[in-house]
Structures are given as structure tokens and as C-alpha cells.
Design an enzyme around this catalytic site. Structure first.
Site, mmCIF file in Angstrom:
data_model
loop_
_atom_site.group_PDB
_atom_site.id
_atom_site.type_symbol
_atom_site.label_atom_id
_atom_site.label_comp_id
_atom_site.label_asym_id
_atom_site.label_seq_id
_atom_site.Cartn_x
_atom_site.Cartn_y
_atom_site.Cartn_z
ATOM 1 N N ARG A 1 0.849 -1.207 -0.069
ATOM 2 C CA ARG A 1 0.065 -0.023 -0.046
ATOM 3 C C ARG A 1 0.948 1.302 -0.041
ATOM 4 O O ARG A 1 0.694 2.113 -0.533
ATOM 5 C CB ARG A 1 -0.897 -0.028 1.232
ATOM 6 C CG ARG A 1 -1.502 1.380 1.764
ATOM 7 C CD ARG A 1 -2.753 1.192 2.342
ATOM 8 N NE ARG A 1 -3.650 0.056 1.700
ATOM 9 C CZ ARG A 1 -4.127 -0.885 2.516
ATOM 10 N NH1 ARG A 1 -3.990 -0.648 3.682
ATOM 11 N NH2 ARG A 1 -4.785 -1.793 1.938
ATOM 12 N N TYR A 2 1.893 1.220 0.648
ATOM 13 C CA TYR A 2 2.783 2.457 0.746
ATOM 14 C C TYR A 2 3.889 2.135 -0.234
ATOM 15 O O TYR A 2 4.348 1.243 -0.563
ATOM 16 C CB TYR A 2 3.375 2.469 2.151
ATOM 17 C CG TYR A 2 2.120 2.771 3.354
ATOM 18 C CD1 TYR A 2 1.682 3.844 3.586
ATOM 19 C CD2 TYR A 2 1.717 1.654 4.170
ATOM 20 C CE1 TYR A 2 0.639 4.148 4.445
ATOM 21 C CE2 TYR A 2 0.762 1.942 5.007
ATOM 22 C CZ TYR A 2 0.373 3.203 5.125
ATOM 23 O OH TYR A 2 -0.626 3.512 5.958
ATOM 24 N N ARG B 1 7.393 -0.019 1.514
ATOM 25 C CA ARG B 1 7.316 -1.022 2.498
ATOM 26 C C ARG B 1 6.075 -2.004 2.276
ATOM 27 O O ARG B 1 4.727 -1.576 1.530
ATOM 28 C CB ARG B 1 7.059 -0.547 4.001
ATOM 29 C CG ARG B 1 6.030 0.580 4.377
ATOM 30 C CD ARG B 1 6.652 1.391 5.382
ATOM 31 N NE ARG B 1 5.483 2.404 5.951
ATOM 32 C CZ ARG B 1 4.947 3.415 5.352
ATOM 33 N NH1 ARG B 1 5.713 3.725 4.257
ATOM 34 N NH2 ARG B 1 4.243 4.029 5.788
ATOM 35 N N CYS C 1 -3.166 -18.139 15.018
ATOM 36 C CA CYS C 1 -2.865 -17.510 16.283
ATOM 37 C C CYS C 1 -3.048 -18.053 17.305
ATOM 38 O O CYS C 1 -3.796 -19.332 17.252
ATOM 39 C CB CYS C 1 -3.659 -16.409 16.429
ATOM 40 S SG CYS C 1 -3.338 -14.748 15.170
ATOM 41 N N CYS D 1 -8.007 -12.946 19.080
ATOM 42 C CA CYS D 1 -8.631 -11.797 19.525
ATOM 43 C C CYS D 1 -10.136 -11.643 18.915
ATOM 44 O O CYS D 1 -10.257 -11.640 17.683
ATOM 45 C CB CYS D 1 -7.950 -10.671 19.258
ATOM 46 S SG CYS D 1 -6.240 -10.582 19.481
ATOM 47 N N CYS E 1 -10.245 -8.842 16.136
ATOM 48 C CA CYS E 1 -9.422 -9.052 15.176
ATOM 49 C C CYS E 1 -9.718 -8.393 13.864
ATOM 50 O O CYS E 1 -10.955 -8.601 13.556
ATOM 51 C CB CYS E 1 -9.280 -10.571 14.825
ATOM 52 S SG CYS E 1 -7.831 -10.873 13.331
ATOM 53 N N ARG F 1 -8.754 -8.936 10.959
ATOM 54 C CA ARG F 1 -8.783 -10.027 9.991
ATOM 55 C C ARG F 1 -9.619 -11.064 10.375
ATOM 56 O O ARG F 1 -9.221 -12.298 9.824
ATOM 57 C CB ARG F 1 -7.400 -10.421 9.558
ATOM 58 C CG ARG F 1 -6.369 -9.250 9.290
ATOM 59 C CD ARG F 1 -5.230 -9.507 8.682
ATOM 60 N NE ARG F 1 -4.335 -8.385 8.314
ATOM 61 C CZ ARG F 1 -3.298 -8.257 9.239
ATOM 62 N NH1 ARG F 1 -2.792 -9.002 10.071
ATOM 63 N NH2 ARG F 1 -2.735 -7.028 8.743
ATOM 64 N N ASP G 1 -10.965 -1.084 13.699
ATOM 65 C CA ASP G 1 -11.403 -0.999 12.330
ATOM 66 C C ASP G 1 -13.107 -1.380 12.261
ATOM 67 O O ASP G 1 -13.574 -1.905 13.245
ATOM 68 C CB ASP G 1 -10.707 -1.980 11.598
ATOM 69 C CG ASP G 1 -9.175 -1.519 11.393
ATOM 70 O OD1 ASP G 1 -9.091 -0.275 11.292
ATOM 71 O OD2 ASP G 1 -8.265 -2.410 11.436
ATOM 72 N N ASP H 1 -7.256 3.704 10.631
ATOM 73 C CA ASP H 1 -6.670 2.838 9.301
ATOM 74 C C ASP H 1 -8.040 3.139 8.321
ATOM 75 O O ASP H 1 -9.124 2.631 8.688
ATOM 76 C CB ASP H 1 -6.405 1.575 9.756
ATOM 77 C CG ASP H 1 -5.369 1.052 8.627
ATOM 78 O OD1 ASP H 1 -5.278 1.474 7.593
ATOM 79 O OD2 ASP H 1 -4.465 -0.225 9.138
ATOM 80 N N LYS I 1 -3.150 4.425 6.983
ATOM 81 C CA LYS I 1 -3.227 4.887 8.460
ATOM 82 C C LYS I 1 -3.065 6.425 8.654
ATOM 83 O O LYS I 1 -2.396 7.079 8.098
ATOM 84 C CB LYS I 1 -1.965 4.384 9.408
ATOM 85 C CG LYS I 1 -2.114 2.752 9.620
ATOM 86 C CD LYS I 1 -0.682 2.408 10.221
ATOM 87 C CE LYS I 1 -0.825 0.874 10.443
ATOM 88 N NZ LYS I 1 -0.402 0.418 8.952
HETATM 89 C C1 LIG Z 1 0.231 -0.696 8.661
HETATM 90 C C2 LIG Z 1 0.707 -0.985 7.581
HETATM 91 C C3 LIG Z 1 2.109 -0.874 7.154
HETATM 92 C C4 LIG Z 1 3.008 -0.115 8.269
HETATM 93 O O1 LIG Z 1 2.761 1.205 8.449
HETATM 94 P P1 LIG Z 1 3.701 1.949 9.205
HETATM 95 O O2 LIG Z 1 3.052 3.307 9.519
HETATM 96 O O3 LIG Z 1 4.933 2.072 8.478
HETATM 97 O O4 LIG Z 1 3.942 1.153 10.667
HETATM 98 C C5 LIG Z 1 2.314 -1.241 6.014
HETATM 99 N N1 LIG Z 1 1.562 -1.585 5.059
HETATM 100 C C6 LIG Z 1 0.137 -1.797 5.482
HETATM 101 C C7 LIG Z 1 -0.627 -2.520 4.362
HETATM 102 C C8 LIG Z 1 0.052 -1.665 6.728
HETATM 103 O O5 LIG Z 1 -1.303 -1.906 6.646
#
Ligand SMILES: *Cc1c(COP(=O)(O)O)cnc(C)c1O
Length: 450
Positions: free
Chosen positions: A123-124, A127, A136, A140, A143, A145, A305, A342, A349
Site C-alpha cells: 500500500r505504501y 514497505r 494465532c 482476539c 481481530c 482480519r 476498524d 486505518d 493509517k
Molecule cells: C500498517 C501497515 C504498514 C506499516 O505502516 P507503518 O506506518 O510504517 O507502521 C504497511 N503496510 C500496510 C498494508 C499496513 O497496514
């Protein structure tokens, strides 16, 4: 018997003390094998009896969203007042989970949609989230998910993990890999070692993160052997865990955190704001204090969520802001997490906080502090803005060019950039980030020209 373990014993643990439990309590595999999954065992341990009507409704809930509680985690419940217990509420089914509220979604974060390879959510820009385990030890109730809980078909096999790794290998922009699940620490030591080894071989991966709730629900999983594996990773491994309530910080939990911290692993915590569990400034302050006392930096506080069946756990956003207001300034800065929502639909986020900037004029800003003191900050009359043309080699700020990887800019930063002419962002309905575009283009820019 390890004395550290004996300290954790609560009133409830007395009901576990048959020979097998006594001998094996701190063996994480024994804990897994003896997870509580049925109502009758809960009744026996808590010495209670649910009405037949209640039993029926709990069973209906379990049929859809299975229950699984480690003996250790259940032992933290106060049997005298279990219905009001924060541990019990996070672990024991509630018939309200069957209620799907108007805005609830099965996959609110669109993790499945934004998945270019099995288990991967990209998404980002830099990363990826990599779900490497669907298992798990404790399910939880809150959860996010929940749709996948107990769905044994989607436990990734080696082949699927290879596909996820392949995506990371072929996507040079990925510098941070976040292993999640399920709980990655429910994988065998060998599998964890193999994953870390494979990630270590990928040049562009700079950091590896692991999200795990084992220090909270199965602290005995943090063994010397596991710590050794994490420690031997050449690339830094960061761990985020998930404490929600001070009651969860037992001596066993503390011991597991200490083992990780002493191995040089930076620790963070992600809490979820939960109605009737931790939606209280005093509980949260106690929790963050206990975290930093155990070398854990509070990282995120999540607004719950919009997953299906979680409405009874959700609070107003105002409650989260009130909690943030009660922390910032009132306690050490490193105790304060970032409160985030989120974004439903896969927006990622978004931080939410009280406002401290009250007003401003041409060269003066008006701020307020945590005590309500209103103050002014006079900006310099002579600040000379150097328009940035991205020519770092002629700039008098020192950034070596080979470290200046970013050549494009997205989002609001793009509107602020001197070197980009974009004056407005107008997202098209279908303009979602396409992970596969990233695979071939390290410097891809996904903003929208007006
Ligand atoms: C939370 C999340 C991350 C990591 O987000 P950070 O703000 O860097 O901790 C990366 N990818 C996805 C899809 C996420 O939900």
C-alpha cells in the site's frame, strides 16, 4: 519450577494445577495443544454455568468466529468478576459479533484488493505487509482480519511464501518488510529462520519488522532459541507487540520482553482502542507506563476498524482524542503513541490528534500547551526560502547524491514541492495504487495531474 513463572500464578491458575499443567505450563507447545476452544471447559475453569439460552448464542458465535484461548491468557482472567474482565472480553465470544452494522466490511482495509502476491499487501511506497502465518494462539475477538480466523485453507505453504518473497525480490522500492499474519511466531523456529535468511539475502531490504502478540498471550514462545535466531539476523529485526491493558503485563510477559530487548531488538506496541476494555485515559496511562518500564515504546493506538462484528468494540473518535490529550505533556513524550484511523477502503493509517496550533498570522503562530497556556511563537523576519529544484549536487545542504534516492513526490508533499507544478489533486474513482507498477519502476510517481 521456575520461580518467575510461579509469580504469574493467579487465583485462576489453581484450577489448572493437574500434574500435566504443572509440569508443562511454560512449554509453549503444551499451551498451544491445550488451547480452550469450547464453552464447557470455560465453565469448568471459571466455575460458572451459562444459561442454556446464553450457551446457544455463544455457540452460534463460535460456529462463525472460532474461539481459541491459551491456558496462560485465560489464567489472567479474574474469576470473581469475569464478565467485566478486560482479558475475558478480548478472548471470549460475544453474541454481538454476529451483528453486522451498516458500515461494517469483511475486508475494511482492502488488504486483499491491494495484494500483488499471496500474503502481500503493498500500500505504501517503500514497505510491504507480508502475512506469513494465518495461525494465532489466541483469537482476539476484535481481530481486524476476523474474516480469515480459523480459515485453515489460507495457511500459506512454502510455495506461497516463495511467491511473496519473489515479489519482494523483484520490487526494489521495498526497503521495509513487515511480517504479520496471523502470528509469525506460531511458525516453527526453522521456518522463521528460513524467512529471515531469505529476506537478509535481498539487498534492498533494509529492515524487517515482526508483528506478534505472543508476549501477551503466549509469552513462553519467546525462547532462547527463538531469540538467538532473531539476534543472528544481519538486518535489524524490529518487533511490535499488542498489549491493550495493564493487566496483561505479567511477570512472564515482562520476562519475554526483557529477553527480546536484551538481544538488541527494538520493541514497539500497537494497542487497539476497545470499548469497555481500555477506553479510559487512566487505564491507557497505566498501560503506556508499564510498557516503557519494560523497554517497549508505545507506537500506535488504533481506532477499532470497521470489520464485521466489531461494532460493540468501537468507540467514538473523540474518546481517542481525549486519551491523547491526557497523555501528551502529562507524561514522558516517549510514552505517547500516535493515534491512527486505518482508512476504510485501503487509504492507510491516518494520524488523529488534538489541535495545538490555534491560529497564525504572517509571521506569528499562536499555540496552546497541555495546560491550556496560550503562547506565541514569532517567526524570523529573514527566513530565506531556497526554492528546491532537486539538484542536490549544487545545494549547500549536504546530502550525498547516492543517498538521495527520492526523485519523485506524491500526495500533499507534491503540492508543497517547488519542483512540481501540480496545483491540485483530484483522485479518480478508480485511481487506486497499483502495486505491480512499482515492481519495475523504483521511482514511480503515482500522484494525479490536474
Ligand atoms: C500498517 C501497515 C504498514 C506499516 O505502516 P507503518 O506506518 O510504517 O507502521 C504497511 N503496510 C500496510 C498494508 C499496513 O497496514
Amino acid at each position: 519450577m521456575n520461580t518467575g513463572i510461579l509469580e504469574t500464578r493467579t487465583k485462576l491458575e489453581n484450577r489448572w494445577l493437574d500434574d500435566s499443567a504443572y509440569a508443562n505450563w511454560i512449554d509453549w507447545k503444551w499451551q498451544i495443544a491445550h488451547r480452550i476452544k469450547d464453552i464447557a471447559t470455560i465453565e469448568k475453569i471459571l466455575d460458572t454455568r451459562f444459561s442454556s439460552e446464553e450457551r446457544k448464542r455463544i455457540q452460534e458465535t463460535i460456529d462463525i468466529f472460532p474461539m481459541s484461548i491459551t491456558p496462560y491468557y485465560l489464567s489472567l482472567v479474574d474469576p470473581e468478576d469475569f464478565r467485566n474482565d478486560p482479558v475475558f472480553k478480548q478472548a471470549f465470544p460475544d453474541q454481538r459479533e454476529l451483528h453486522v452494522a451498516k458500515y461494517d466490511m469483511a475486508d475494511p482495509l482492502a488488504e486483499d484488493r491491494d495484494s500483488p502476491a499471496p500474503g502481500i499487501t503493498h500500500r505504501y511506497p517503500d514497505r510491504v505487509l507480508f502475512c506469513v502465518s494465518n495461525v494465532c494462539s489466541m483469537y482476539c475477538r476484535h481481530c481486524t482480519r476476523k474474516r480469515r480466523v480459523g480459515d485453515i485453507d489460507s495457511i500459506p505453504d512454502r510455495e506461497q511464501l516463495e511467491q511473496g518473497l519473489d515479489y519482494i525480490r523483484q520490487t526494489p522500492v521495498v526497503r521495509d518488510v513487515l511480517l504479520s499474519g496471523g502470528d509469525p511466531f506460531l511458525l516453527s523456529d526453522e521456518k522463521i529462520k528460513w524467512l529471515l535468511d531469505e529476506l537478509n539475502k535481498i539487498d534492498h531490504v533494509e529492515v524487517i519488522r515482526i508483528g506478534t502478540r505472543t508476549p501477551v498471550v503466549l509469552p513462553y514462545r519467546i525462547t532462547d532459541e527463538l531469540v538467538e535466531i532473531l539476534k543472528s539476523s544481519e538486518k535489524p529485526v524490529w518487533i511490535n507487540t499488542h498489549f491493550n491493558h495493564p493487566q496483561e503485563m505479567t511477570s512472564s510477559a515482562k520476562r519475554s520482553l526483557k529477553m527480546l530487548a536484551m538481544a538488541g531488538i527494538p520493541l514497539g506496541n500497537q494497542s487497539v482502542l476497545l470499548a469497555d476494555v481500555n477506553d479510559c485515559p487512566r487505564i491507557m496511562k497505566r498501560l503506556v507506563h508499564k510498557l516503557v518500564m519494560n523497554r517497549v515504546r508505545p507506537y500506535y493506538l488504533y481506532q477499532c476498524d470497521l470489520s464485521e462484528g466489531l461494532e460493540h468494540f468501537r468507540t467514538s473518535v473523540g474518546k481517542g482524542i481525549e486519551i491523547m490529550e491526557s497523555l501528551r505533556g502529562h507524561t514522558s513524550g516517549f510514552c505517547v503513541p500516535t493515534y491512527v484511523i486505518d482508512a476504510p477502503g485501503g487509504g492507510g493509517k491516518i494520524p488523529v490528534a488534538p489541535n495545538y496550533l490555534i491560529s497564525w498570522s504572517t509571521n506569528k503562530v499562536i499555540l496552546r500547551n497541555y495546560e491550556g497556556v496560550i503562547t506565541t511563537y514569532q517567526e524570523p523576519d529573514c527566513y530565506h526560502h531556497n526554492a528546491c529544484d532537486l539538484q542536490c549536487d549544487t545545494c549547500n545542504l549536504h546530502l550525498k547524491l547516492d543517498e538521495a534516492e527520492e526523485k519523485s513526490v506524491v500526495g500533499i508533499s507534491r503540492l508543497l514541492a517547488d519542483y512540481d507544478d501540480t496545483i491540485t489533486l483530484t483522485p479518480a474513482e478508480d485511481d487506486v495504487f497499483e502495486p505491480e507498477e512499482r515492481a519495475s519502476e523504483p521511482d514511480h510517481s503515482d500522484g494525479n495531474d490536474a
